[in-house]
Design an enzyme around this catalytic site. Structure first.
Site, PDB file in Angstrom:
ATOM      1  N   GLY A 123       1.322  -5.295   1.357  1.00 59.57           N
ATOM      2  CA  GLY A 123       0.211  -5.365   0.263  1.00 59.57           C
ATOM      3  C   GLY A 123       0.708  -6.262  -0.959  1.00 59.57           C
TER       4      GLY A 123
ATOM      5  N   LEU B 283       0.683  -1.285   0.069  1.00 57.64           N
ATOM      6  CA  LEU B 283      -0.094   0.027   0.047  1.00 57.64           C
ATOM      7  C   LEU B 283       0.787   1.090  -0.029  1.00 57.64           C
ATOM      8  CD1 LEU B 283      -2.755  -0.795   2.331  1.00 57.64           C
ATOM      9  CD2 LEU B 283      -2.613  -1.545   0.152  1.00 57.64           C
TER      10      LEU B 283
ATOM     11  N   GLU C 144       3.449  -5.521   8.194  1.00 55.18           N
ATOM     12  CA  GLU C 144       2.811  -4.309   8.946  1.00 55.18           C
ATOM     13  C   GLU C 144       3.126  -3.816  10.307  1.00 55.18           C
ATOM     14  OE1 GLU C 144       1.588  -6.587   6.942  1.00 55.18           O
ATOM     15  OE2 GLU C 144       0.129  -5.609   5.454  1.00 55.18           O
TER      16      GLU C 144
HETATM   17  N1  CO8 Z   1       4.513   3.532   0.039  1.00 54.80           N
HETATM   18  C1  CO8 Z   1       5.055   5.023  -0.404  1.00 54.80           C
HETATM   19  N2  CO8 Z   1       6.087   5.126  -1.023  1.00 54.80           N
HETATM   20  C2  CO8 Z   1       7.092   4.119  -0.877  1.00 54.80           C
HETATM   21  C3  CO8 Z   1       6.625   2.945  -0.685  1.00 54.80           C
HETATM   22  C4  CO8 Z   1       5.276   2.744  -0.007  1.00 54.80           C
HETATM   23  N3  CO8 Z   1       4.821   1.536   0.484  1.00 54.80           N
HETATM   24  N4  CO8 Z   1       7.835   1.817  -0.463  1.00 54.80           N
HETATM   25  C5  CO8 Z   1       8.784   2.713  -0.818  1.00 54.80           C
HETATM   26  N5  CO8 Z   1       8.372   3.892  -1.322  1.00 54.80           N
HETATM   27  C6  CO8 Z   1       9.117   5.244  -1.491  1.00 54.80           C
HETATM   28  C7  CO8 Z   1      10.558   5.308  -0.985  1.00 54.80           C
HETATM   29  O1  CO8 Z   1      10.263   6.185   0.190  1.00 54.80           O
HETATM   30  C8  CO8 Z   1      11.311   6.099  -1.696  1.00 54.80           C
HETATM   31  O2  CO8 Z   1      10.802   7.512  -2.043  1.00 54.80           O
HETATM   32  P1  CO8 Z   1      12.162   8.573  -2.263  1.00 54.80           P
HETATM   33  O3  CO8 Z   1      12.481   8.128  -3.526  1.00 54.80           O
HETATM   34  O4  CO8 Z   1      11.058   9.983  -2.179  1.00 54.80           O
HETATM   35  O5  CO8 Z   1      12.884   8.609  -1.260  1.00 54.80           O
HETATM   36  C9  CO8 Z   1      10.894   5.355  -3.023  1.00 54.80           C
HETATM   37  O6  CO8 Z   1       9.610   4.943  -2.793  1.00 54.80           O
HETATM   38  C10 CO8 Z   1      11.961   4.168  -3.513  1.00 54.80           C
HETATM   39  O7  CO8 Z   1      12.149   3.500  -2.470  1.00 54.80           O
HETATM   40  P2  CO8 Z   1      13.306   2.702  -1.994  1.00 54.80           P
HETATM   41  O8  CO8 Z   1      14.428   3.715  -2.461  1.00 54.80           O
HETATM   42  O9  CO8 Z   1      13.489   2.143  -0.436  1.00 54.80           O
HETATM   43  O10 CO8 Z   1      13.585   1.352  -2.977  1.00 54.80           O
HETATM   44  P3  CO8 Z   1      14.378   0.017  -2.784  1.00 54.80           P
HETATM   45  O11 CO8 Z   1      14.470  -0.459  -4.298  1.00 54.80           O
HETATM   46  O12 CO8 Z   1      15.814   0.311  -1.982  1.00 54.80           O
HETATM   47  O13 CO8 Z   1      13.565  -0.641  -2.011  1.00 54.80           O
HETATM   48  C11 CO8 Z   1      11.413  -1.705  -1.265  1.00 54.80           C
HETATM   49  C12 CO8 Z   1      12.189  -1.162  -2.537  1.00 54.80           C
HETATM   50  C13 CO8 Z   1      11.948  -2.960  -0.629  1.00 54.80           C
HETATM   51  C14 CO8 Z   1       9.925  -1.778  -1.858  1.00 54.80           C
HETATM   52  C15 CO8 Z   1      11.388  -0.708  -0.104  1.00 54.80           C
HETATM   53  O14 CO8 Z   1      11.242   0.583  -0.646  1.00 54.80           O
HETATM   54  C16 CO8 Z   1      10.395  -0.971   1.156  1.00 54.80           C
HETATM   55  O15 CO8 Z   1      10.847  -1.773   1.936  1.00 54.80           O
HETATM   56  N6  CO8 Z   1       9.264  -0.047   1.155  1.00 54.80           N
HETATM   57  C17 CO8 Z   1       8.523  -0.190   2.366  1.00 54.80           C
HETATM   58  C18 CO8 Z   1       7.524  -1.426   1.735  1.00 54.80           C
HETATM   59  C19 CO8 Z   1       6.579  -1.450   3.079  1.00 54.80           C
HETATM   60  O16 CO8 Z   1       6.766  -1.312   4.171  1.00 54.80           O
HETATM   61  N7  CO8 Z   1       5.273  -1.223   2.603  1.00 54.80           N
HETATM   62  C20 CO8 Z   1       4.274  -1.516   3.763  1.00 54.80           C
HETATM   63  C21 CO8 Z   1       3.007  -0.727   3.320  1.00 54.80           C
HETATM   64  S1  CO8 Z   1       1.744  -1.136   4.174  1.00 54.80           S
HETATM   65  C22 CO8 Z   1       0.628  -2.361   3.283  1.00 54.80           C
HETATM   66  O17 CO8 Z   1       1.053  -2.781   2.346  1.00 54.80           O
HETATM   67  C23 CO8 Z   1      -0.538  -2.796   4.108  1.00 54.80           C
HETATM   68  C24 CO8 Z   1      -1.184  -2.096   5.061  1.00 54.80           C
HETATM   69  C25 CO8 Z   1      -2.333  -2.832   5.826  1.00 54.80           C
HETATM   70  C26 CO8 Z   1      -3.281  -1.784   6.314  1.00 54.80           C
HETATM   71  C27 CO8 Z   1      -3.337  -1.819   7.755  1.00 54.80           C
HETATM   72  C28 CO8 Z   1      -4.628  -1.086   8.562  1.00 54.80           C
HETATM   73  C29 CO8 Z   1      -4.447  -0.632   9.764  1.00 54.80           C
END
Ligand code: CO8
Length: 260
Positions: free
Chosen positions: A111, A66, A136
Site C-alpha cells: 500500500g 495497509l 502482496e
Molecule cells: N501492518 C501492521 N503492522 C506493521 C506493518 C503493517 N503493514 N508493518 C510493520 N508493522 C509493525 C511490526 O510488526 C512492528 O510491530 P512491533 O513493534 O509490535 O513488533 C512495527 O510495526 C515496526 O516494524 P519493524 O520492526 O519491522 O520496522 P522496520 O523499520 O525494521 O521495517 C518495514 C519497516 C520495512 C516497513 C517492515 O516493517 C515491513 O516490511 N513491514 C511489512 C510491510 C508489508 O508487507 N506490508 C504489506 C501490507 S498489505 C498491503 O498493503 C496491500 C494489501 C492489498 C489487499 C489484498 C486483498 C486481498
C-alpha cells in the site's frame, strides 16, 4: 491524540506538503486512511492549492502499506468498511487535479508503493536498505485489479507481471531502472528536490496538465468507480477465509521474528 497527517501549505507557492506521521511505520489503518482522505479533500477543494508533496515523518519508512491488523481477525462488516476507505484513498489520489510528487524517504511496500504510484513523479532516497514494490503475494494475498492497473500504468506489463507474481520488492537503483521511481537523490535531499521539481510541474498551465492527466488515468479510475461494491464484496470474502487468515498470521509471526 496527535494527528497522523501534518499538512504544511505554502500560500505563496500553492504547494502543500503532507507528512505522514503515524508511528512506527505509517501503516494504513482505518483511522489513518480517514484522516488522510479528509486532508487530501480539503486541499483538493482549495483552489489556491495546485501541488501536493507526500512524504513521511517516520525515519526509514515511507509507509508500510495497509495495516495488517485491520485485515486480521476482523468482522466482515469492519473489513468492508476498511476496504472502502482504501478505495477512497486511491480514488482521491489517482484522480487528483493537483500535481502530486511522492518524496519517498524510506521503505514503501504494498500500500505504501500504491500511494507513491498515484503521484505524478516519484523521488526516492538512494539508500540501498530501502525497498519499494507490491509484495502482496509474499503475505499470501493478492493485489486487487486496481493496484495491478496502477502498476502496469507505471512500469508496463512485463515488469508488473513478474513483480506481482513473486511479490518483488526493488531496491532504489532497481526501482529507478524499471521506472517505478523517477529519480534517486541522497536521503537529506528528497524533500528539497521534490520542492524544486514541483516548480517545473506548476509552470505548466493547470487546465492543460489536468486534462492530460485525466486523459491518461480516467479509464483506470472508471473501472473501480463502476465496480466498488463488487470489489468490496470480493475483498471481504477473500480476506475472511481461514486459509488467508492463516497466511496473515504466519506473515505477522515472521515480522516479529525478523526484528532486532
Ligand atoms: N501492518 C501492521 N503492522 C506493521 C506493518 C503493517 N503493514 N508493518 C510493520 N508493522 C509493525 C511490526 O510488526 C512492528 O510491530 P512491533 O513493534 O509490535 O513488533 C512495527 O510495526 C515496526 O516494524 P519493524 O520492526 O519491522 O520496522 P522496520 O523499520 O525494521 O521495517 C518495514 C519497516 C520495512 C516497513 C517492515 O516493517 C515491513 O516490511 N513491514 C511489512 C510491510 C508489508 O508487507 N506490508 C504489506 C501490507 S498489505 C498491503 O498493503 C496491500 C494489501 C492489498 C489487499 C489484498 C486483498 C486481498
Amino acid at each position: 491524540t496527535t494527528p497522523r497527517i501534518k499538512v504544511e501549505f505554502n500560500q505563496s507557492t500553492g504547494v502543500a506538503i503532507m507528512h505522514m506521521q503515524s508511528p512506527p511505520v505509517n501503516s494504513l489503518s482505518l483511522d489513518f486512511l480517514t484522516e488522510f482522505c479528509i486532508s487530501v479533500e480539503k486541499l483538493e477543494m482549495d483552489k489556491s492549492c495546485r501541488g501536493l508533496i507526500i512524504t513521511s515523518s517516520q525515519p526509514k519508512v515511507f509507509s508500510a502499506g495497509l495495516d495488517i491488523m485491520e485485515m486480521y481477525g476482523k468482522s466482515p462488516e469492519r473489513c468492508g468498511e476498511f476496504w472502502r476507505a482504501v478505495q477512497e484513498m486511491w480514488l482521491k489520489l489517482y484522480g487528483s487535479n493537483m500535481a502530486i510528487i511522492a518524496a519517498v524517504n524510506g521503505s514503501s511496500p504494498a500500500g505504501g508503493c500504491l500511494i507513491a504510484m498515484t503521484a505524478d513523479y516519484r523521488i526516492m532516497a538512494d539508500n540501498p536498505r530501502y525497498s519499494i514494490g507490491l509484495n502482496e503475494t509474499q503475505l499470501g494475498i493478492v493485489a486487487p485489479f486496481w493496484f495491478k492497473d496502477t502498476m502496469v500504468n507505471t512500469v508496463g506489463h512485463r515488469c508488473s507481471e513478474m513483480a506481482l507474481q513473486i511479490g518483488l520488492l526493488y531496491n532504489p537503483s532497481e526501482a529507478l531502472r524499471i521506472g517505478l521511481v523517477d529519480q534517486l537523490v541522497p536521503e537529506d535531499q528528497v524533500l528539497s528536490t521534490a520542492t524544486q521539481t514541483m516548480t517545473k510541474w506548476l509552470a505548466i498551465p493547470d487546465h492543460a496538465r489536468q486534462l492530460t492527466k485525466t486523459m491518461m488515468r480516467k479509464p483506470t479510475i472508471d473501472k473501480l468507480t463502476s465496480s466498488r461494491e463488487t470489489d468490496i464484496r470480493h475483498f471481504v470474502s477473500f480476506i475472511t477465509k481461514d486459509s488467508i487468515q492463516k497466511s496473515l498470521a504466519m506473515y505477522l509471526e515472521m515480522l516479529k521474528k525478523r526484528k532486532g
